[in-house]
Design a protein around this motif. Structure first.
Motif, PDB file in Angstrom:
ATOM      1  N   SER A   1       5.304  58.390   4.914  1.00 36.43           N
ATOM      2  CA  SER A   1       6.028  58.139   3.666  1.00 36.43           C
ATOM      3  C   SER A   1       5.368  57.087   2.779  1.00 36.43           C
ATOM      4  O   SER A   1       5.825  56.863   1.662  1.00 36.43           O
ATOM      5  CB  SER A   1       7.462  57.701   3.981  1.00 36.43           C
ATOM      6  OG  SER A   1       7.464  56.474   4.699  1.00 36.43           O
TER       7      SER A   1
ATOM      8  N   VAL B   1       5.360  53.874   3.127  1.00 33.03           N
ATOM      9  CA  VAL B   1       6.213  52.689   2.986  1.00 33.03           C
ATOM     10  C   VAL B   1       5.632  51.516   3.757  1.00 33.03           C
ATOM     11  O   VAL B   1       5.153  51.668   4.888  1.00 33.03           O
ATOM     12  CB  VAL B   1       7.645  52.991   3.478  1.00 33.03           C
ATOM     13  CG1 VAL B   1       8.483  51.719   3.547  1.00 33.03           C
ATOM     14  CG2 VAL B   1       8.312  54.013   2.569  1.00 33.03           C
TER      15      VAL B   1
ATOM     16  N   LYS C   1      13.420  47.242  -1.364  1.00 29.25           N
ATOM     17  CA  LYS C   1      14.243  48.430  -1.129  1.00 29.25           C
ATOM     18  C   LYS C   1      15.706  48.028  -1.001  1.00 29.25           C
ATOM     19  O   LYS C   1      16.039  46.846  -0.810  1.00 29.25           O
ATOM     20  CB  LYS C   1      13.816  49.163   0.136  1.00 29.25           C
ATOM     21  CG  LYS C   1      14.206  48.490   1.453  1.00 29.25           C
ATOM     22  CD  LYS C   1      13.759  49.338   2.634  1.00 29.25           C
ATOM     23  CE  LYS C   1      13.984  48.605   3.958  1.00 29.25           C
ATOM     24  NZ  LYS C   1      13.404  49.346   5.090  1.00 29.25           N
TER      25      LYS C   1
ATOM     26  N   SER D   1       9.935  44.867   1.400  1.00 22.60           N
ATOM     27  CA  SER D   1       9.456  46.233   1.597  1.00 22.60           C
ATOM     28  C   SER D   1       8.614  46.677   0.407  1.00 22.60           C
ATOM     29  O   SER D   1       8.716  46.112  -0.687  1.00 22.60           O
ATOM     30  CB  SER D   1      10.632  47.199   1.780  1.00 22.60           C
ATOM     31  OG  SER D   1      11.302  46.945   2.981  1.00 22.60           O
TER      32      SER D   1
ATOM     33  N   ILE E   1       5.309  49.818  -0.969  1.00 25.35           N
ATOM     34  CA  ILE E   1       4.604  51.084  -0.832  1.00 25.35           C
ATOM     35  C   ILE E   1       3.104  50.805  -0.871  1.00 25.35           C
ATOM     36  O   ILE E   1       2.658  49.814  -1.445  1.00 25.35           O
ATOM     37  CB  ILE E   1       4.989  52.079  -1.942  1.00 25.35           C
ATOM     38  CG1 ILE E   1       4.832  51.444  -3.323  1.00 25.35           C
ATOM     39  CG2 ILE E   1       6.414  52.578  -1.737  1.00 25.35           C
ATOM     40  CD1 ILE E   1       5.144  52.374  -4.489  1.00 25.35           C
TER      41      ILE E   1
ATOM     42  N   ASN F   1      12.623  52.543  -6.843  1.00 23.13           N
ATOM     43  CA  ASN F   1      11.733  52.087  -5.778  1.00 23.13           C
ATOM     44  C   ASN F   1      12.047  52.779  -4.459  1.00 23.13           C
ATOM     45  O   ASN F   1      11.688  53.923  -4.272  1.00 23.13           O
ATOM     46  CB  ASN F   1      11.795  50.562  -5.657  1.00 23.13           C
ATOM     47  CG  ASN F   1      11.228  49.866  -6.881  1.00 23.13           C
ATOM     48  OD1 ASN F   1      10.087  50.121  -7.256  1.00 23.13           O
ATOM     49  ND2 ASN F   1      12.006  49.018  -7.528  1.00 23.13           N
ATOM     50  N   LEU F   2      12.746  52.121  -3.547  1.00 27.39           N
ATOM     51  CA  LEU F   2      13.055  52.667  -2.228  1.00 27.39           C
ATOM     52  C   LEU F   2      14.552  52.602  -2.002  1.00 27.39           C
ATOM     53  O   LEU F   2      15.161  51.528  -2.110  1.00 27.39           O
ATOM     54  CB  LEU F   2      12.345  51.882  -1.118  1.00 27.39           C
ATOM     55  CG  LEU F   2      10.827  51.668  -1.263  1.00 27.39           C
ATOM     56  CD1 LEU F   2      10.320  50.781  -0.134  1.00 27.39           C
ATOM     57  CD2 LEU F   2      10.100  52.985  -1.269  1.00 27.39           C
TER      58      LEU F   2
ATOM     59  N   TYR G   1      17.443  53.692   0.820  1.00 25.59           N
ATOM     60  CA  TYR G   1      17.674  54.142   2.187  1.00 25.59           C
ATOM     61  C   TYR G   1      19.169  54.235   2.478  1.00 25.59           C
ATOM     62  O   TYR G   1      19.954  53.418   1.989  1.00 25.59           O
ATOM     63  CB  TYR G   1      17.062  53.158   3.193  1.00 25.59           C
ATOM     64  CG  TYR G   1      15.587  53.307   3.409  1.00 25.59           C
ATOM     65  CD1 TYR G   1      15.089  53.714   4.637  1.00 25.59           C
ATOM     66  CD2 TYR G   1      14.681  53.068   2.387  1.00 25.59           C
ATOM     67  CE1 TYR G   1      13.721  53.854   4.861  1.00 25.59           C
ATOM     68  CE2 TYR G   1      13.319  53.210   2.584  1.00 25.59           C
ATOM     69  CZ  TYR G   1      12.849  53.604   3.820  1.00 25.59           C
ATOM     70  OH  TYR G   1      11.503  53.753   4.029  1.00 25.59           O
TER      71      TYR G   1
ATOM     72  N   THR H   1      11.838  57.637  -1.860  1.00 25.47           N
ATOM     73  CA  THR H   1      10.687  56.739  -1.829  1.00 25.47           C
ATOM     74  C   THR H   1       9.797  56.986  -3.041  1.00 25.47           C
ATOM     75  O   THR H   1       9.286  58.097  -3.208  1.00 25.47           O
ATOM     76  CB  THR H   1       9.843  56.967  -0.558  1.00 25.47           C
ATOM     77  OG1 THR H   1      10.671  56.839   0.601  1.00 25.47           O
ATOM     78  CG2 THR H   1       8.700  55.970  -0.475  1.00 25.47           C
TER      79      THR H   1
END
Length: 412
Positions: free
Chosen positions: A49, A51, A91, A144, A146, A240-241, A243, A258
């Motif tokens: 991914s 990440v 994230k 976090s 990328i 951004n991220l 979850y 993601t």
């Protein structure tokens, strides 16, 4: 036959990071990397991914938690030094319902114990960070990010080659001959000999461990992660991220969004049994490997215990409507038209014979071979620290014992 002090099997990011750390700490040692594909980073490294994980989900004190936290900093430093694209964008982990809040709090406590900065936020702050996401509460994890893992792996390969290491591609290991003074690696491109060998073979790490004479006490079961991505005109739905609160009984984090370093936005993954260790599509079937998985006692016990979850993941894989509903758990306005298929990846998950998942990095060693048997996520984030751990715990004592050190060690 070429002879080396250390031979590393596997040109993924963990193998390359181990080679990089070997050069940093023992610059006089001769090393070769053997990779069965025509290029490095062809499997898990190049199909994940992207990440940079913070380490917030992992059990405090575990190898995953410790190596991820330390490895994240090393990753950023490496990317800065060698010009690899990355972005520490942060994230959010979203509790979509009140029922998910207790688990969100448990994750926050893990973050505290793992020394990871995270802040619980409410719906208003969540909308500021991710305007299209809905939840009753969330954790904001600023560390976090990328990264371009393929670029990072290529940079590592370039560095070690510049310093005299050999990287053999198209060299699939077929057998190992372990003797009292070394290991001969028989590959499809010829044989090489190493006084020490490090097995970082990923999806085939258990097989290489068996070739070395070691019982891995687990078998790799391949799980395919299937992704969609947002069409360009809908990429604004994710900054951004994003979850979900994951199911604590499984190592998979569930469908999430993601932003990739190239700019597009992925949604996923599902987690279904792959019908081959490198089975990236539903029609990729290796019958001997599939039979080996289906008859493995550990997989039989795992399936019997978690068949409902496995069935749901399979339905989600085959039904885009079900997949979209999982995505709408985080971003309600996502529709089926917003998502198009994206390349899949396969996770090498070690499963014990009793049916339990190996939830941590698993490294076991014989006198001459260090076997990295389980190095699933967050191994890419933690790769440089895993390399350090392999050096400190396994390789350096063996290097000193067999007298490979040729010049003073410059520890960095």
């Amino acid at each position: 036959m070429d002879t080396y002090d250390v031979v590393i099997i596997g040109g993924g990011i963990v193998g390359l990071a181990t080679a990089y750390q070997l050069h940093q700490t023992h610059p006089g040692v001769r090393c070769a990397i053997v990779e069965k594909e025509d290029a490095v980073a062809s499997h898990q490294t190049g199909r994940n991914s992207g990440v940079i994980h913070s380490g917030i989900f992992y059990t405090p004190g575990s190898l995953k938690a410790e190596n991820c936290r330390k490895g994240r900093k090393q990753l950023v430093d490496f990317c800065e030094q060698y010009g690899v694209d990355y972005d520490v964008c942060g994230k959010v982990i979203v509790a979509a319902t009140d029922a998910e809040v207790p688990e969100l709090e448990r994750i926050r406590e893990k973050g505290r114990k793992n020394q990871i900065a995270c802040t619980r936020i409410g719906p208003e702050r969540l909308r500021e960070l991710e305007p299209h996401t809905r939840g009753v509460a969330a954790l904001h994890v600023p560390s976090s990010g990328i990264v371009d893992y393929i670029g990072m792996a290529q940079a590592m390969a370039h560095v070690v080659q510049e310093h005299g290491y050999d990287v053999y591609t198209g060299a699939a290991v077929q057998a190992l001959d372990v003797t009292a003074d070394g290991v001969v690696c028989h590959t499809t491109a010829g044989s090489v000999r190493g006084r020490l060998v490090v097995n970082c073979a990923g999806l085939y790490a258990d097989k290489i461990a068996q070739m070395s004479g070691q019982d891995p006490q687990a078998q790799i079961v391949p799980f395919r992660g299937e992704y969609y991505e947002l069409v360009p005109e809908r990429q604004h739905l994710c900054n951004n991220l994003i979850y979900p609160v994951p199911n604590p009984d499984f190592p998979f984090l569930g469908v999430h969004f993601t932003r990739m370093i190239e700019g597009h936005v992925e949604c996923g993954p599902s987690a279904v049994l792959a019908f081959a260790r490198e089975g990236y599509t539903f029609t990729d079937v290796n019958w001997p490997e599939l039979w080996e998985t289906l008859t493995y006692p550990g997989f039989v016990k795992l399936s019997a215990k978690h068949w409902r979850k496995g069935l749901y993941e399979m339905v989600q894989s085959l039904s885009k409507e079900t997949y979209v509903r999982a995505a709408q758990h985080l971003i309600p306005e996502v529709t089926s038209d917003d998502l198009v298929p994206s390349p899949s990846g396969v996770r090498a998950q070690a499963v014990r014979r009793d049916g339990t998942l190996v939830d941590d990095f698993l490294i076991r060693a014989t006198d001459r071979v260090v076997n990295v048997i389980n190095a699933a996520s967050p191994a890419a984030t933690a790769s440089l620290q895993i390399g350090t751990h392999i050096m400190d715990t396994y390789l350096t004592p063996r290097i000193e014992r067999v007298g490979l050190q040729q010049q003073p060690v410059d520890v960095q």
